[in-house]
Design a protein around this motif. Structure first.
Motif, PDB file in Angstrom:
ATOM      1  N   MET A   1       0.843  -1.194   0.000  1.00 56.36           N
ATOM      2  CA  MET A   1       0.000   0.000   0.000  1.00 56.36           C
ATOM      3  C   MET A   1       0.878   1.243   0.000  1.00 56.36           C
ATOM      4  O   MET A   1       1.826   1.346   0.766  1.00 56.36           O
ATOM      5  N   SER A   2       0.556   2.215  -0.865  1.00 57.11           N
ATOM      6  CA  SER A   2       1.333   3.437  -0.948  1.00 57.11           C
ATOM      7  C   SER A   2       1.088   4.316   0.264  1.00 57.11           C
ATOM      8  O   SER A   2       0.108   4.133   1.006  1.00 57.11           O
ATOM      9  N   PHE A   3       1.967   5.299   0.456  1.00 56.33           N
ATOM     10  CA  PHE A   3       1.775   6.227   1.564  1.00 56.33           C
ATOM     11  C   PHE A   3       0.474   7.010   1.415  1.00 56.33           C
ATOM     12  O   PHE A   3      -0.215   7.284   2.399  1.00 56.33           O
ATOM     13  N   GLY A  44       3.134   3.475  21.405  1.00 58.17           N
ATOM     14  CA  GLY A  44       3.109   2.164  20.771  1.00 58.17           C
ATOM     15  C   GLY A  44       3.970   2.047  19.536  1.00 58.17           C
ATOM     16  O   GLY A  44       4.185   0.926  19.039  1.00 58.17           O
ATOM     17  N   LEU A  45       4.461   3.153  19.031  1.00 62.92           N
ATOM     18  CA  LEU A  45       5.338   3.100  17.862  1.00 62.92           C
ATOM     19  C   LEU A  45       6.779   2.823  18.288  1.00 62.92           C
ATOM     20  O   LEU A  45       7.185   3.193  19.389  1.00 62.92           O
ATOM     21  N   PRO A  46       7.580   2.210  17.431  1.00 59.23           N
ATOM     22  CA  PRO A  46       8.971   1.880  17.781  1.00 59.23           C
ATOM     23  C   PRO A  46       9.886   3.109  17.664  1.00 59.23           C
ATOM     24  O   PRO A  46      10.779   3.174  16.810  1.00 59.23           O
ATOM     25  N   LEU A 116       2.938   6.160   9.448  1.00 59.62           N
ATOM     26  CA  LEU A 116       3.157   5.627   8.100  1.00 59.62           C
ATOM     27  C   LEU A 116       4.558   5.045   7.952  1.00 59.62           C
ATOM     28  O   LEU A 116       4.741   3.948   7.392  1.00 59.62           O
ATOM     29  N   LEU A 117       5.556   5.761   8.442  1.00 57.65           N
ATOM     30  CA  LEU A 117       6.936   5.295   8.301  1.00 57.65           C
ATOM     31  C   LEU A 117       7.240   4.141   9.236  1.00 57.65           C
ATOM     32  O   LEU A 117       8.005   3.226   8.874  1.00 57.65           O
ATOM     33  N   ALA A 118       6.651   4.135  10.413  1.00 59.02           N
ATOM     34  CA  ALA A 118       6.866   3.018  11.344  1.00 59.02           C
ATOM     35  C   ALA A 118       6.345   1.712  10.760  1.00 59.02           C
ATOM     36  O   ALA A 118       6.927   0.643  10.971  1.00 59.02           O
ATOM     37  N   ALA A 119       5.246   1.803   9.993  1.00 56.09           N
ATOM     38  CA  ALA A 119       4.679   0.600   9.383  1.00 56.09           C
ATOM     39  C   ALA A 119       5.603   0.016   8.309  1.00 56.09           C
ATOM     40  O   ALA A 119       5.496  -1.163   7.967  1.00 56.09           O
ATOM     41  N   ARG A 120       6.533   0.848   7.796  1.00 56.96           N
ATOM     42  CA  ARG A 120       7.473   0.376   6.775  1.00 56.96           C
ATOM     43  C   ARG A 120       8.910   0.540   7.242  1.00 56.96           C
ATOM     44  O   ARG A 120       9.832   0.768   6.451  1.00 56.96           O
ATOM     45  N   ARG A 121       9.098   0.425   8.536  1.00 52.87           N
ATOM     46  CA  ARG A 121      10.400   0.683   9.141  1.00 52.87           C
ATOM     47  C   ARG A 121      11.490  -0.194   8.551  1.00 52.87           C
ATOM     48  O   ARG A 121      12.614   0.272   8.313  1.00 52.87           O
ATOM     49  N   ALA A 387       5.945  11.673   4.896  1.00 54.80           N
ATOM     50  CA  ALA A 387       6.507  10.320   4.919  1.00 54.80           C
ATOM     51  C   ALA A 387       7.300  10.028   3.648  1.00 54.80           C
ATOM     52  O   ALA A 387       8.395   9.443   3.698  1.00 54.80           O
ATOM     53  N   SER A 388       6.783  10.448   2.519  1.00 57.66           N
ATOM     54  CA  SER A 388       7.460  10.178   1.253  1.00 57.66           C
ATOM     55  C   SER A 388       8.775  10.926   1.140  1.00 57.66           C
ATOM     56  O   SER A 388       9.760  10.399   0.605  1.00 57.66           O
ATOM     57  N   LEU A 389       8.812  12.152   1.631  1.00 56.09           N
ATOM     58  CA  LEU A 389      10.056  12.920   1.604  1.00 56.09           C
ATOM     59  C   LEU A 389      11.161  12.191   2.357  1.00 56.09           C
ATOM     60  O   LEU A 389      12.286  12.079   1.871  1.00 56.09           O
ATOM     61  N   ALA A 390      10.833  11.706   3.557  1.00 54.98           N
ATOM     62  CA  ALA A 390      11.842  10.985   4.339  1.00 54.98           C
ATOM     63  C   ALA A 390      12.238   9.679   3.677  1.00 54.98           C
ATOM     64  O   ALA A 390      13.423   9.358   3.545  1.00 54.98           O
ATOM     65  N   TYR A 391      11.241   8.918   3.256  1.00 55.69           N
ATOM     66  CA  TYR A 391      11.483   7.586   2.665  1.00 55.69           C
ATOM     67  C   TYR A 391      12.350   7.696   1.412  1.00 55.69           C
ATOM     68  O   TYR A 391      13.364   6.999   1.273  1.00 55.69           O
TER      69      TYR A 391
END
Length: 398
Positions: A1-3, A44-46, A116-121, A387-391
């Motif tokens: 799934m996309s951001f 709850g996020l890492p 969003l980013l934690a889900a794709r860490r 999220a996309s900028l960081a990723y």
């Protein structure tokens, strides 16, 4: 799934967080209620989370599953001393305070980006620093966070930093825009006290009335700007605060006014300070009055790095289509303390139109207005762009 798809799926949570923040606005460097809501949103996020010592900031570090550099995403959290005039169901509950500049949206978007980013860490080729900042509205919160180590929170200096800002007018809803080079102005404060001698309003010749001289100074300032400074090197001086007197028949002892001074070049910034002081002191002397004049040094020019602004623009176009992005044709005279971050590391600041669809962006109440209104529909898009900028930056910089 996309951001973008994942962000749309969490839109209800983003709206709830934004409304909750909007109802409890806090001003300045100390935002304990806001800080607690952000911490709950990240629970709850890492993340490796730390809070500020001199301000109620939140810094959260997400460690990627692969080695690489670190990037920073910033969202400001503070509100303004403005009494809200809206009929929204989530109107401010704190009298005299309002999220009139959209920082509640920035905070919700950044919290969304963390999810969003934690889900794709595991896919991240490096680390992400989330900078939840108080005190943007004139309190130099970014400067404090830099001094407390936010740019090195991941263990090394971030290689890029990105910020996002919504507007309640100017741009249509959902439109992203930025530009390379100078984007927003430097902002300084000019403070003037004209000292006279009080007396009875019926006998002004027995007093030294400071009000006519102060009014003359206000008009002369505008003449100075238009007659001594290059119109192609932007300069704005606006007197926004003028106080004097207590009653209709009492000549006061003094008059006080303040102006905001907006510039883009070092030469104009230096020269206008000198000329403004010379102007008001000379006019005061002509009236036989003493004048105290000084400057409060504010935020520097917000300068986007060309490559990073181009990267942000290309990414916004890829995510949302060509119709949703354009290059800002000229700088904006507003100021931003994200400028301190961009003085230290490469990065870009991006605007996002959040004008409600039933309002005309050309005439809608603008940021800082008690009637400013921002559309919740932009929340998922802002979170997705963050999220996309960081990723993507981590992919290219690794």
């Amino acid at each position: 799934m996309s951001f973008t798809e994942a962000a749309q799926d969490m839109s209800e949570e983003l709206v709830r967080l934004r409304h909750s923040l909007h109802q409890t606005p806090e001003v300045g460097l100390h935002l304990p209620v806001t800080q607690e809501k952000v911490l709950r949103a990240l629970d709850g996020l890492p993340l490796e989370i730390s809070t500020g010592e001199r301000l109620s900031s939140v810094t959260a570090v997400l460690r990627g599953g692969r080695p690489g550099p670190a990037v920073l995403l910033r969202g400001d959290m503070d509100a303004l001393p403005v009494a809200e005039r809206n009929s929204l169901p989530y109107i401010s509950r704190h009298e005299g305070r309002m999220h009139a500049c959209g920082h509640d949206l920035h905070t919700a978007m950044l919290a969304g980006a963390a999810h969003l980013l934690a889900a794709r860490r595991e896919e991240l080729a490096g680390d992400v620093v989330f900078m939840f900042q108080p005190g943007e509205e004139g309190f130099e919160g970014a400067k404090y966070m830099i001094e407390e180590g936010v740019l090195d929170a991941a263990g090394e200096r971030v290689v890029a930093a990105y910020g996002l800002h919504v507007t309640s007018a100017m741009f249509p809803r959902g439109l992203f825009t930025t530009r390379g080079g100078p984007l927003m102005a430097a902002a300084d404060t000019f403070n003037v006290r004209v000292k006279g001698r009080g007396g009875h309003g019926s006998a002004p010749h027995r007093a030294l009335d400071p009000i006519p001289a102060a009014c003359e100074m206000v008009g002369a300032i505008q003449t100075l700007v238009t007659r001594e400074f290059d119109p192609f090197d932007p300069l704005v001086v606006s007197v926004c605060n003028f106080h004097s007197g207590t009653k209709d028949n009492i000549i006061p002892d003094d008059a006080f006014f303040q102006a905001t001074v907006r510039t883009f070049s070092k030469d104009t910034r230096t020269r206008v300070k000198r000329r403004l002081v010379e102007l008001v002191t000379t006019l005061g002397a002509a009236h036989g009055l003493e004048v105290e004049a000084d400057f409060g040094i504010g935020y520097p020019v917000t300068v986007n790095h060309d490559d990073e602004a181009g990267f942000a623009g290309r990414l916004a176009t890829e995510l949302f289509g060509e119709s949703r992005y354009f290059v800002t044709p000229q700088p904006i005279m507003g100021a931003e303390d994200f400028s301190y971050v961009l003085e230290e590391v490469p990065g870009a600041f991006v605007f996002l139109g959040a004008c409600p669809p039933d309002r005309d962006p050309a005439g809608a109440p603008y940021n800082h207005s008690p009637e400013a209104e921002f559309d919740d529909a932009v929340l998922p898009d802002g979170a997705a762009l963050y999220a996309s900028l960081a990723y993507e930056k981590l992919l290219t910089a690794a």
